[in-house]
Motif scaffolding. Structure first.
Motif, mmCIF file in Angstrom:
data_model
loop_
_atom_site.group_PDB
_atom_site.id
_atom_site.type_symbol
_atom_site.label_atom_id
_atom_site.label_comp_id
_atom_site.label_asym_id
_atom_site.label_seq_id
_atom_site.Cartn_x
_atom_site.Cartn_y
_atom_site.Cartn_z
ATOM 1 N N THR A 75 108.707 111.251 73.590
ATOM 2 C CA THR A 75 109.471 110.166 72.982
ATOM 3 C C THR A 75 109.883 110.242 71.648
ATOM 4 O OG1 THR A 75 107.516 108.658 72.921
ATOM 5 C CG2 THR A 75 108.829 108.626 74.889
ATOM 6 N N THR A 90 105.393 105.123 65.342
ATOM 7 C CA THR A 90 104.767 104.092 66.478
ATOM 8 C C THR A 90 105.433 102.699 66.384
ATOM 9 O OG1 THR A 90 102.827 103.556 65.313
ATOM 10 C CG2 THR A 90 102.504 105.059 66.805
ATOM 11 N N GLN A 130 104.657 105.531 74.958
ATOM 12 C CA GLN A 130 104.968 106.582 74.014
ATOM 13 C C GLN A 130 104.211 108.165 74.249
ATOM 14 O OE1 GLN A 130 103.510 104.322 70.419
ATOM 15 N NE2 GLN A 130 105.585 104.592 69.632
#
Length: 287
Positions: free
Chosen positions: A65, A205, A4
């Motif tokens: 991302t 996340t 990420q």
């Protein structure tokens, strides 16, 4: 999600702790703000980008991302909201096709987009009634711009009234010796600022976020009940009822936040924490 790379647009009272939490969790995060880095207490492990979000290019954003938009307007006029929430959303939407690494764009909106005002229960399937406040209409428009530009990559978080250890408006009212009379049934909703930070971190996340989160705790409360309870906690005179305001107003928000994400699942837990924190602060400064 693996590898990420996160961008947090806005390093204010919510954006900064989000950036810091992500950095402390070992993630690649960049905080973006218009000021210089030394103006922000940004974690050493976080990257920093000094820029105006309205000037960002696809080249600057191509490696991210996930992006979170956590902004506050320069002023709380309708034009202030146009120039921040809406303008940033419109600008980023023009770049959507070029941001091929982006898996989600998270927009911190507001439950003010719900114009409902008769004590209705609202959940994540409830369509907003057009809000009277023009600024809230602008925020709703910004949501729609991102949804149109980014499709299902756009994730909306609508926080209710944010309170916390440094956000003490209700407590100040409870301490006023001459209190205004309060409507019997005006419903209100709130979220502790620390919980909102945790919600945003989780939404950025987790593997499969929902398209919409109503970021509020599990206990809507009338402003009268809250005012009486807070006054009792600090041994102040409770507010009187306003007999002229008998209608049911406000709204009751049904949270769709996983309970495990909330350290303060209702307002009593939150305000007890705040009162305890204030007592500790006073004791430390009396020593």
């Amino acid at each position: 999600m693996s590898t990420q790379n996160l961008l947090i647009i806005g390093q204010g009272d919510i954006g900064l702790p989000v950036s810091n939490q992500l950095a402390q969790d070992g993630l690649n995060v960049t905080g973006l703000a218009r000021g210089e880095r030394h103006h922000y207490s940004l974690d050493d492990n976080a990257e920093f980008m000094q820029a105006d979000a309205l000037t960002l290019t696809a080249e600057q954003l191509r490696d991210f991302t996930a992006i979170a938009i956590i902004v506050t307007p320069d002023d709380y006029s309708t034009s202030g909201y146009h120039n921040s929430y809406l303008a940033i959303s419109q600008h980023l939407a023009t770049l959507a096709d070029k941001l091929t690494n982006l898996s989600r764009i998270v927009f911190i909106s507001s439950t003010g987009v719900y114009g409902q005002d008769n004590g209705e229960w609202i959940d994540d399937n409830t369509a907003p009634v057009t809000p009277e406040r023009e600024a809230s209409q602008v925020i709703l428009q910004a949501e729609q711009v991102l949804q149109q530009g980014f499709g299902d990559k756009a994730i909306i978080i609508r926080p209710s009234g944010i309170y916390g250890r440094a956000r003490l408006m209700r407590l100040r009212k409870a301490r006023e010796p001459q209190k205004e009379a309060v409507a019997a049934e005006h419903w209100s909703n709130r979220i502790m600022d620390r919980d909102l930070v945790a919600i945003i971190v989780n939404v950025l996340t987790i593997d499969a976020p929902k398209p919409l989160y109503i970021a509020t705790d599990y206990a809507p409360v009338t402003t009268f009940e809250l005012g009486v309870w807070l006054s009792q906690q600090i041994n102040e005179t409770p507010p009187a009822l306003d007999d002229k305001k008998a209608a049911v107003t406000g709204k009751r928000l049904h949270s769709n936040i996983p309970l495990a994400w909330l350290a303060y699942p209702d307002w009593q837990v939150g305000y007890r924490d705040i009162l305890r924190h204030q007592e500790q602060y006073q004791e430390q400064h009396q020593e």
